[in-house]
Motif scaffolding. Structure first.
Motif, short mmCIF file in Angstrom:
data_model
loop_
_atom_site.label_atom_id
_atom_site.label_comp_id
_atom_site.label_asym_id
_atom_site.label_seq_id
_atom_site.Cartn_x
_atom_site.Cartn_y
_atom_site.Cartn_z
N PRO A 50 67.19 18.44 41.79
CA PRO A 50 67.30 17.32 41.76
C PRO A 50 67.35 16.45 43.03
O PRO A 50 67.97 17.16 43.80
N VAL A 51 67.20 15.34 43.22
CA VAL A 51 67.14 14.55 44.43
C VAL A 51 68.66 14.24 44.90
O VAL A 51 69.21 13.44 43.81
N LYS A 52 69.29 14.54 45.72
CA LYS A 52 70.64 14.47 45.83
C LYS A 52 70.80 13.45 47.05
O LYS A 52 72.02 12.61 47.36
N ALA A 53 69.98 13.18 47.86
CA ALA A 53 69.96 12.23 48.85
C ALA A 53 70.19 10.89 48.36
O ALA A 53 69.84 10.34 47.20
N HIS A 54 70.74 9.92 49.27
CA HIS A 54 71.19 8.55 48.94
C HIS A 54 70.03 7.77 49.31
O HIS A 54 69.91 6.87 49.99
N VAL A 55 69.21 7.95 48.16
CA VAL A 55 68.07 6.96 48.20
C VAL A 55 68.26 5.57 47.62
O VAL A 55 68.99 5.49 46.91
N PRO A 56 67.44 4.84 47.95
CA PRO A 56 67.58 3.14 47.18
C PRO A 56 67.61 3.48 45.67
O PRO A 56 66.95 4.15 45.07
N GLN A 57 68.21 2.42 45.06
CA GLN A 57 68.58 2.64 43.39
C GLN A 57 67.16 2.58 42.88
O GLN A 57 66.80 3.24 41.88
N LYS A 58 66.05 1.81 43.23
CA LYS A 58 64.66 1.87 42.60
C LYS A 58 63.95 2.97 42.58
O LYS A 58 63.17 3.40 41.75
N TRP A 59 64.41 4.03 43.36
CA TRP A 59 63.79 5.43 43.52
C TRP A 59 64.79 6.36 42.67
O TRP A 59 64.22 7.58 43.01
N ASN A 60 65.76 6.23 42.26
CA ASN A 60 66.62 6.91 41.72
C ASN A 60 66.36 7.36 40.37
O ASN A 60 65.45 6.77 39.59
N ASN A 61 66.87 8.47 39.85
CA ASN A 61 66.53 8.87 38.30
C ASN A 61 64.98 9.09 38.13
O ASN A 61 64.53 8.78 37.05
N LEU A 62 64.37 9.73 39.21
CA LEU A 62 62.98 10.14 39.01
C LEU A 62 62.89 11.55 38.64
O LEU A 62 61.51 12.15 38.56
N GLY A 63 64.02 12.31 38.28
CA GLY A 63 63.90 13.71 38.01
C GLY A 63 64.02 14.68 39.21
O GLY A 63 64.79 14.40 39.95
N SER A 64 63.38 15.81 39.05
CA SER A 64 63.40 16.83 40.29
C SER A 64 62.65 16.22 41.46
O SER A 64 62.18 15.13 41.50
N THR A 65 63.04 17.18 42.42
CA THR A 65 62.30 16.42 43.98
C THR A 65 60.78 16.51 43.78
O THR A 65 59.94 15.70 44.43
N ALA A 66 60.36 17.55 42.87
CA ALA A 66 58.80 17.33 42.62
C ALA A 66 58.28 16.06 42.10
O ALA A 66 57.29 15.75 42.52
N ASP A 67 59.29 15.60 41.01
CA ASP A 67 58.63 14.35 40.35
C ASP A 67 59.00 13.23 41.40
O ASP A 67 58.02 12.45 41.20
N PHE A 68 59.94 13.23 42.12
CA PHE A 68 60.06 12.12 42.93
C PHE A 68 58.91 12.17 44.09
O PHE A 68 58.21 11.25 44.55
N MET A 69 58.69 13.48 44.60
CA MET A 69 57.48 13.38 45.59
C MET A 69 56.13 12.97 45.09
O MET A 69 55.43 12.28 45.56
N ILE A 70 55.53 13.47 43.87
CA ILE A 70 54.43 13.15 43.08
C ILE A 70 54.48 11.34 42.86
O ILE A 70 53.69 10.71 43.42
N HIS A 71 55.72 11.05 42.49
CA HIS A 71 55.71 9.50 42.10
C HIS A 71 55.55 8.51 43.50
O HIS A 71 54.95 7.61 43.42
N VAL A 72 56.07 9.09 44.72
CA VAL A 72 56.03 8.46 45.75
C VAL A 72 54.69 8.42 46.49
O VAL A 72 53.92 7.45 46.96
N ILE A 73 54.07 9.38 46.55
CA ILE A 73 52.50 9.77 46.93
C ILE A 73 51.72 8.98 45.84
O ILE A 73 50.93 8.25 46.62
N TYR A 74 52.02 8.88 44.63
CA TYR A 74 50.89 8.08 43.89
C TYR A 74 51.24 6.61 44.30
O TYR A 74 50.29 5.76 44.61
N SER A 75 52.53 6.16 44.76
CA SER A 75 52.93 4.59 45.17
C SER A 75 52.21 4.59 46.28
O SER A 75 51.41 3.39 46.78
N MET A 76 52.08 5.33 47.27
CA MET A 76 51.25 5.16 48.71
C MET A 76 49.97 5.01 48.45
O MET A 76 49.16 4.33 49.20
N VAL A 77 49.40 5.58 47.36
CA VAL A 77 48.11 5.55 47.02
C VAL A 77 47.66 4.15 46.52
O VAL A 77 46.77 3.38 46.64
N ALA A 78 48.38 4.08 45.32
CA ALA A 78 47.97 3.01 44.02
C ALA A 78 48.39 1.62 44.73
O ALA A 78 47.88 0.63 44.27
N THR A 79 49.32 1.27 45.71
CA THR A 79 49.81 -0.01 46.07
C THR A 79 49.51 -0.67 47.35
O THR A 79 50.17 -1.44 47.66
#
Length: 921
Positions: free
Chosen positions: A514-543
């Motif tokens: 899981p992601v242990k870094a102190h990231v902003p609250q809106k990016w918390n609770n996204l699951g594992s580091t792989a889930d977090f990575m996928i979600h952020v890359i998707y946001s970089m492309v989609a938004t």
């Protein structure tokens, strides 16, 4: 008595010498004389005011403008040459003088006499600082000269003189000469070798003296380690005031030489002049970056003694990594650092922050320099890779030679502290209450250089538990700045860093944590580091509305590199991957650029890696692939004509919805038409007929537009991802029929015979040439065939052909409410080892440096330095920079910051707007 005192105390006590400074600016004997009077002697007292008049850097940069120097260069160039000779000679003499550095005296008597200029003793420290400040102001204008006029710089700064050397001096020099063996692999080993050849006493020889530029660089190195000026006086040994001692505790030093707060501004002044000398690089066009290297940078990285290189390198690095500790020069400043909105209530330049920023800039420039003979040497044994040597760039070489775990731990903790400080400014209850870290770009570039040059450091970092923290901070910062056009260069750098570290097996093994870094609250609770990575890359492309298209390859390659290690991906992450695939496989995106099919290839490679390595451990993603089976099947028979028809169909559907919204079409009729089924050959005939009578432009869509459109109109048009089976349907004849044929192809039985029967008509060909291609690109059927036949669809189609019928049968026998859980259990227990090919060895795609990428990063670094130099001094402003393009924009402060400024601004002062300069990288 009173009359003489009036002469000593001018009007209004002449506090800060304002009257004299104004006279320098307005009177004929001031800066104007540099242009109006030709051939001023180097012994003229006129030059004294350049080293005694000014009290701060802002005085120099205010009273001497670039236009003043530029005008003098064209009207009286000999005076500018004399100014440079006088200032450099004064600087060299002052550094060797016993009165430098001047001992600070804060007594009341000294303070009182400071108001009476006539009674002030000579201040050698002030004169040294003014010499450096004048050079900082004059040299950028000299550097911008090109063509024949550039000979001015070579004649004044780089010309060497020859003098006869006495026999006694030769004997003394030869006996004391030592040679350092830079190629010794044992770091820190120094070998003394006496020169073997000694000429006879009767031989007449000439000695070549170093040029003024070489002496200036050497002088600046000495000033960086001058006791009482940039180092505490307590480290001075005997009468030698130059002591090459590392500034702070950290790499290469286990002891702290003492508090250095009093010397921070002096260190900044010296480093700023060094940065100005190195900035000669920005006045060459990108095409000449490798062929016309900066003489200053080349000499500094290749001819600085080894001991000095190591001391400078460690001093800069330790100052940067200790930056989070802050400066405790006074109690008020320490308390202010803990208060919200402290950057608004306590304005003014923070000497510690300025020093850290300058250290980062100098270190990044030195580690980045690869021009001329400073290019890394290609390693013939290890393939196309290259590495620095002590003779190409000593700073790159020695940063690559760091190897002690304690040093690595110190550096990693330093990077983590800076990233956490930046995240704290983002993740705060009170918006804008904490000032963001002003040197994030330089920090990220330095991190990139560390992992790129030092393989041992990269291995140490990725083996540590903090590897995922670094990855999370980089991803999170990238998503925070993605909407700022001036930060898109940094976004690109972050994408390349992520691609680089994703190619490492050590990081892949940690993606399940899981992601242990102190990231902003809106990016918390996204699951594992792989889930977090996928979600952020998707946001970089989609938004980002296609603004970051150049980043897509690196980000998607990072997913492909990490895919073999993906396990137990969440439903959200799995859905994001399918949505990325859907966007990249959209014909409007595929046919608009020659490089877009590569993104589709990488997405398919991502799915294949998951299916071949961890199929049963990723039921959510497998379920998503089965759910979107039609999109994969359509790729197997994709043609240009088919893609153009799909684009036209979507365009017409959009136009029809617009007409419905305007009330020009009867809604009842529209619904009846939507439910009417149309055979493919009928659709093709209708479209071809309409092409001869209509002239409809096709709109090119970015992935973000495709994703947003699918989310908003999924109920109004057929989607690519269709339900596996309707709850009320007992038989799915259409779906099963579509699965049967591709499964045979996927098994290799009909791979070469994928349908290409749909021929492209002349009208479609002209449509492709005029409406689909972007930047002059015209898609052809041959081009489509070249990449379509190479798509890695076989493993995916095998999984679809084997699992889809079983899942459809399972859905038919279960209640719809319980069907999903049953499908997941089926996928978890599925074993397709006897059907799927054996997983190939993991071969990651690493970021490879090219000449274009080196030029880009150099321009990015210097562009940021140029922007930062605009305030408060404007070091390089209004000079003819050629390495990058400069655009002036009006900065808009955040609303909350402006509101708070309105509250406290009456007392502390504020500005409504400021001019900023952005570089296009």
């Amino acid at each position: 008595m009173l009359a003489s005192l009036q002469h000593k105390i001018p009007a209004s006590f002449n506090l800060l010498g304002d009257e004299t400074k104004l006279a320098f600016r307005s009177q004929p004997g001031g800066i104007a004389k540099l242009t109006t009077t030709r051939h001023i002697s180097d012994r003229d007292s006129y030059w004294d005011q350049y080293v005694t008049l000014f009290d701060s850097a802002s005085d120099v940069f205010t009273l001497i403008s670039h236009n003043d120097v530029r005008r003098a260069l064209y009207d009286a160039p000999e005076n500018v040459a004399t100014l440079l000779r006088v200032i450099t000679s004064r600087l060299f003499n002052l550094v060797s003088d016993h009165t430098f550095p001047t001992v600070a005296n804060t007594s009341v008597a000294s303070y009182a006499t400071s108001f009476i200029k006539a009674s002030q003793p000579r201040n050698a420290t002030k004169e040294v600082l003014n010499c450096m400040r004048v050079l900082q102001r004059v040299l950028p204008v000299v550097f911008e000269l090109e063509g024949d006029t550039s000979r001015f710089e070579l004649e004044v700064l780089w010309k060497r003189e020859e003098v006869e050397e006495s026999p006694e001096h030769r004997e003394s020099a030869s006996a004391a000469q030592f040679v350092i063996d830079d190629e010794d692999e044992d770091e820190g080993a120094v070998q003394g070798q006496v020169s073997g050849h000694q000429p006879t006493a009767d031989t007449k020889t000439k000695k070549t003296l170093p040029s003024k530029a070489e002496k200036l660089l050497s002088c600046l190195v000495d000033l960086l380690f001058c006791c009482g000026f940039t180092l505490p006086s307590g480290v001075q040994v005997d009468h030698y005031k130059i002591n090459y001692t590392i500034w702070e505790k950290g790499v290469g030093s286990t002891t702290d030489p003492g508090p250095g707060q009093a010397y921070e501004s002096n260190r900044t002044e010296v480093l700023r002049l060094l940065l100005v000398l190195l900035s000669k690089q920005i006045y060459a066009p990108p095409s000449a970056l490798f062929t016309s290297p900066s003489r200053y940078s080349l000499h500094f990285v290749q001819h600085t003694p080894r001991r000095h290189v190591l001391t400078i390198l460690c001093s800069l690095l330790n100052t940067i990594m200790n930056s989070s500790h802050g400066s405790s020069t006074n109690i008020v400043g320490t308390m202010a650092g803990k208060l919200p909105y402290n950057h608004l209530m306590f304005k003014g330049e923070d000497s510690r922050t300025t020093l850290v920023t300058t250290c980062l800039q100098v270190l990044c420039v030195l580690l980045d320099f690869q021009s001329g003979t400073a290019r890394d040497v290609v390693n013939s044994e290890s393939g196309p890779s290259s590495s620095p040597t002590a003779h190409t760039n000593a700073f790159r070489y020695f940063i690559a030679k760091l190897h002690r775990p304690n040093d690595f731990a110190f550096i990693v903790d330093g990077f983590i502290a800076i990233f956490e400080q930046e995240m704290a400014s983002i993740n705060n209850i009170l918006p804008g209450s904490r000032k963001p870290v002003p040197y994030m770009l330089e920090t990220i570039v330095l991190f990139w250089k560390m992992i790129d040059l030092n393989k041992k450091f990269r291995a140490y970092l990725l083996d540590s538990e903090k590897a995922t923290d670094i990855l999370a901070y980089l991803l999170c910062y990238g998503i925070e700045i993605k909407d700022k056009p001036q930060q898109h260069g940094l976004c690109r750098a972050i994408s390349y860093i992520i691609q680089s570290i994703s190619a490492e097996r050590a990081l892949g093994a940690k993606l399940i944590s899981p992601v242990k870094a102190h990231v902003p609250q809106k990016w918390n609770n996204l699951g594992s580091t792989a889930d977090f990575m996928i979600h952020v890359i998707y946001s970089m492309v989609a938004t980002t509305s296609g603004a970051l298209t150049s980043l897509y390859p690196a980000l998607i390659i990072a997913l492909s590199n990490s895919a073999p290690y993906f396990t137990n991906l969440s439903v959200t992450a799995s859905t994001r991957l399918i949505q990325l695939f859907t966007a990249f496989s959209n014909p409007s995106f595929l046919l608009s650029d020659e490089g877009h099919p590569r993104l589709l290839f990488f997405m398919l490679d991502t799915f294949n890696s998951v299916l071949l390595h961890h199929l049963s451990e990723n039921p959510n993603l497998v379920y998503g692939i089965l759910h979107a089976h039609k999109a994969f099947e359509d790729l197997g028979t994709f043609t240009l004509a088919r893609g153009l028809r799909e684009i036209r169909r979507i365009q017409e559907a959009r136009d029809e919805r617009a007409r419905v919204a305007d009330g020009t079409v009867d809604k009842g009729k529209r619904k009846a038409d939507e439910h009417a089924e149309e055979q493919p050959h009928e659709e093709k005939a209708r479209l071809l007929r309409s092409e001869s009578t209509m002239s409809t432009e096709i709109t090119i869509q970015s992935p973000s537009e495709v994703l947003s459109r699918r989310e908003s109109i999924s109920e109004e048009e057929p989607a690519t991802t269709v339900p596996l089976m309707s709850p009320t349907t007992t038989e799915p004849p259409t779906i099963s029929r579509r699965v049967t044929e591709p499964s045979e192809k996927a098994r290799g039985k009909m791979r070469a015979g994928r349908s290409m029967s749909v021929e492209m008509t002349g009208s479609l060909e002209s449509l492709a040439a005029t409406a689909v291609g972007r930047n002059g690109f015209i898609p052809t059927q041959e081009w489509v065939t070249s990449w379509q036949q190479g798509l890695p669809l076989d493993p995916i189609m095998l999984v679809i052909s084997e699992l889809l019928p079983k899942i459809q049968e399972l859905q038919a026998s279960f209640n719809p409410a319980n069907a999903n859980a049953a499908v997941v259990d089926l996928i978890r227990s599925a074993s397709l080892e006897h059907i799927l090919p054996k997983p190939p060895p993991i071969a990651s795609r690493r970021f490879m440096w090219s000449d274009a990428s080196i030029v880009w990063l150099t321009s990015l670094i210097w562009g940021e330095i140029y922007v930062r130099g605009m305030t408060p001094l404007g070091i390089w402003s209004s000079t003819s920079v050629r390495l990058f393009f400069v655009k002036h924009t009006q900065s808009q402060p955040r609303q909350i910051t402006e509101t708070v400024s309105n509250v406290v601004g009456g007392l502390l002062g504020r500005t409504d707007s400021s001019q900023s300069v952005r570089s296009r990288s």
